[in-house]
Design an enzyme around this catalytic site. Sequence first.
Site, PDB file in Angstrom:
ATOM      1  N   TYR A   4      -2.090  -0.406  10.078  1.00 22.04           N
ATOM      2  CA  TYR A   4      -2.335  -0.940   8.733  1.00 22.04           C
ATOM      3  C   TYR A   4      -1.057  -0.853   7.895  1.00 22.04           C
ATOM      4  CZ  TYR A   4      -3.902  -0.975   3.867  1.00 22.04           C
ATOM      5  OH  TYR A   4      -4.026  -1.238   2.520  1.00 22.04           O
ATOM      6  N   SER A  59       0.827  -1.211   0.000  1.00 21.36           N
ATOM      7  CA  SER A  59       0.000   0.000   0.000  1.00 21.36           C
ATOM      8  C   SER A  59       0.857   1.255   0.000  1.00 21.36           C
ATOM      9  CB  SER A  59      -0.883  -0.014   1.255  1.00 21.36           C
ATOM     10  OG  SER A  59      -1.426   1.267   1.485  1.00 21.36           O
TER      11      SER A  59
HETATM   12  N1  NAD Z   1      -8.515  -0.164  -2.616  1.00 23.96           N
HETATM   13  C1  NAD Z   1      -7.436   0.574  -2.324  1.00 23.96           C
HETATM   14  O1  NAD Z   1      -7.413   1.788  -2.562  1.00 23.96           O
HETATM   15  C2  NAD Z   1      -6.202  -0.072  -1.759  1.00 23.96           C
HETATM   16  C3  NAD Z   1      -5.084   0.750  -1.512  1.00 23.96           C
HETATM   17  C4  NAD Z   1      -3.937   0.180  -0.983  1.00 23.96           C
HETATM   18  C5  NAD Z   1      -3.891  -1.178  -0.726  1.00 23.96           C
HETATM   19  N2  NAD Z   1      -4.990  -1.950  -0.973  1.00 23.96           N
HETATM   20  C6  NAD Z   1      -4.888  -3.382  -0.673  1.00 23.96           C
HETATM   21  O2  NAD Z   1      -5.357  -4.117  -1.781  1.00 23.96           O
HETATM   22  C7  NAD Z   1      -5.999  -5.312  -1.352  1.00 23.96           C
HETATM   23  C8  NAD Z   1      -7.400  -5.399  -1.939  1.00 23.96           C
HETATM   24  O3  NAD Z   1      -8.118  -4.254  -1.533  1.00 23.96           O
HETATM   25  P1  NAD Z   1      -9.644  -4.009  -1.890  1.00 23.96           P
HETATM   26  O4  NAD Z   1      -9.826  -2.553  -2.000  1.00 23.96           O
HETATM   27  O5  NAD Z   1     -10.071  -4.908  -2.995  1.00 23.96           O
HETATM   28  O6  NAD Z   1     -10.305  -4.460  -0.498  1.00 23.96           O
HETATM   29  P2  NAD Z   1     -11.596  -5.357  -0.191  1.00 23.96           P
HETATM   30  O7  NAD Z   1     -11.820  -5.241   1.284  1.00 23.96           O
HETATM   31  O8  NAD Z   1     -12.717  -5.004  -1.102  1.00 23.96           O
HETATM   32  O9  NAD Z   1     -11.106  -6.820  -0.550  1.00 23.96           O
HETATM   33  C9  NAD Z   1     -10.455  -7.672   0.358  1.00 23.96           C
HETATM   34  C10 NAD Z   1     -11.197  -9.004   0.367  1.00 23.96           C
HETATM   35  O10 NAD Z   1     -10.475  -9.875   1.226  1.00 23.96           O
HETATM   36  C11 NAD Z   1     -11.379 -10.563   2.057  1.00 23.96           C
HETATM   37  N3  NAD Z   1     -10.674 -10.839   3.307  1.00 23.96           N
HETATM   38  C12 NAD Z   1     -10.317  -9.930   4.252  1.00 23.96           C
HETATM   39  N4  NAD Z   1      -9.672 -10.549   5.252  1.00 23.96           N
HETATM   40  C13 NAD Z   1      -9.623 -11.867   4.916  1.00 23.96           C
HETATM   41  C14 NAD Z   1      -9.072 -13.017   5.558  1.00 23.96           C
HETATM   42  N5  NAD Z   1      -8.467 -12.911   6.735  1.00 23.96           N
HETATM   43  N6  NAD Z   1      -9.193 -14.209   4.933  1.00 23.96           N
HETATM   44  C15 NAD Z   1      -9.815 -14.313   3.733  1.00 23.96           C
HETATM   45  N7  NAD Z   1     -10.372 -13.264   3.095  1.00 23.96           N
HETATM   46  C16 NAD Z   1     -10.262 -12.059   3.687  1.00 23.96           C
HETATM   47  C17 NAD Z   1     -12.557  -9.639   2.246  1.00 23.96           C
HETATM   48  O11 NAD Z   1     -13.746 -10.360   2.528  1.00 23.96           O
HETATM   49  C18 NAD Z   1     -12.614  -8.897   0.917  1.00 23.96           C
HETATM   50  O12 NAD Z   1     -13.525  -9.507   0.036  1.00 23.96           O
HETATM   51  C19 NAD Z   1      -5.941  -5.284   0.171  1.00 23.96           C
HETATM   52  O13 NAD Z   1      -4.814  -6.011   0.573  1.00 23.96           O
HETATM   53  C20 NAD Z   1      -5.749  -3.818   0.477  1.00 23.96           C
HETATM   54  O14 NAD Z   1      -5.101  -3.626   1.733  1.00 23.96           O
HETATM   55  C21 NAD Z   1      -6.132  -1.432  -1.484  1.00 23.96           C
END
Ligand code: NAD
Length: 335
Positions: free
Chosen positions: A152, A127
């Site tokens: 985080y 991130s």
């Molecule tokens: N969206 C953003 O702007 C952004 C920015 C930086 C980093 N990220 C990272 O990208 C990744 C995806 O983000 P996103 O926006 O799609 O988030 P999201 O929350 O929509 O997707 C994450 C998915 O993982 C599942 N999940 C969470 N914890 C879990 C666990 N312990 N076991 C199994 N499943 C689990 C959730 O149910 C969810 O469906 C994450 O790692 C997030 O930290 C996202």
Amino acid sequence: MRILVTGAAGFIGSTLSHRLLERGNDVLGYDNLNDYYDPTLKEARLARLAPHANFRFVRGALEDRPALERAFAEFRPQRVVNLAAQAGVRYSLTNPYAYVEANLVGFINVLEACRHGGVEHLVYASSSSVYGANRKLPFSVQDAVDHPVSLYAATKKANELMAHTYSHLYQLPTTGLRFFTVYGPWGRPDMALFLFTRKILAGEPIEVFNHGKHTRDFTYIDDIVEGVIRTLDRVPAGDPAFDPMHPNPGSSAAPYRVYNIGNNRPVELAHYIEVLEQKLGRRAEKILLPLQPGDVPDTFADVAELSRDTGYAPSTPVEVGIGRFVDWYRAYYAV
Ligand SMILES: NC(=O)c1ccc[n+]([C@@H]2O[C@H](COP(=O)([O-])OP(=O)(O)OC[C@H]3O[C@@H](n4cnc5c(N)ncnc54)[C@H](O)[C@@H]3O)[C@@H](O)[C@H]2O)c1
């Protein structure tokens, strides 16, 4: 090609899975569908993937080691994209253990499963928040990232360190992608664009932190997915130019890389809201508030290395991306 995508019911994971299936890959989605935000949205994302003959899904948590090991043993993935995580900066101030479980215990389980399963390449979500207290812009993978300002961010930085260890000890090729504020259709209800849209349409005021003055390198979902796929297709080898006397933080003598994946065009929050108002055809009533603890004032991704190595070239301006989000939101919620 068999690709295991964790977090496949999530925003980025479901869109990525879609694209992988369209290009003919076999995809196993793994997700616990937790209730951090509305699980019916996660189910709806999965329902779009279900018709693909090459899509399978296992409901499980990363920290459930036997379940994860079973999924790896049965599917035998060649490549893995780890997107499942406890996301969100602000929530980590009130629920730190959720981050330890999903992002630390969960991630070591993924690394172990990849190592024992002979996986060719693990791509995982880091991130932009790892840049923490840094103020030198744009953020570069060459910069030191030793000053996180939220748990985080600390867990995401820890993931990069853990991945390096496995790349070094077991020659597991790993690539970390530092995502910069991703937005677009099927997005996340806890993120600003979604929250603002819901409130503006309901005639409620929106909370604008840092008085709308911070900038974010908002990155459109299709550009992100394109970058993830280009990265996935490029298995890293040890960097022959790596010099342990002057260690490059973005690479290694081991098969390890870290990249920024952003839009390279930061936009002020106040402008982002203006564009949203135009697309919705409504003015927002704004409650101006200070910067939140854990938040960083500005983000701006230097993506030169990802572009050089994969040809990544994000092309969607916020004027286009927000329009597509609003169209999706209105259709999905029938408002
Ligand atoms: N969206 C953003 O702007 C952004 C920015 C930086 C980093 N990220 C990272 O990208 C990744 C995806 O983000 P996103 O926006 O799609 O988030 P999201 O929350 O929509 O997707 C994450 C998915 O993982 C599942 N999940 C969470 N914890 C879990 C666990 N312990 N076991 C199994 N499943 C689990 C959730 O149910 C969810 O469906 C994450 O790692 C997030 O930290 C996202």
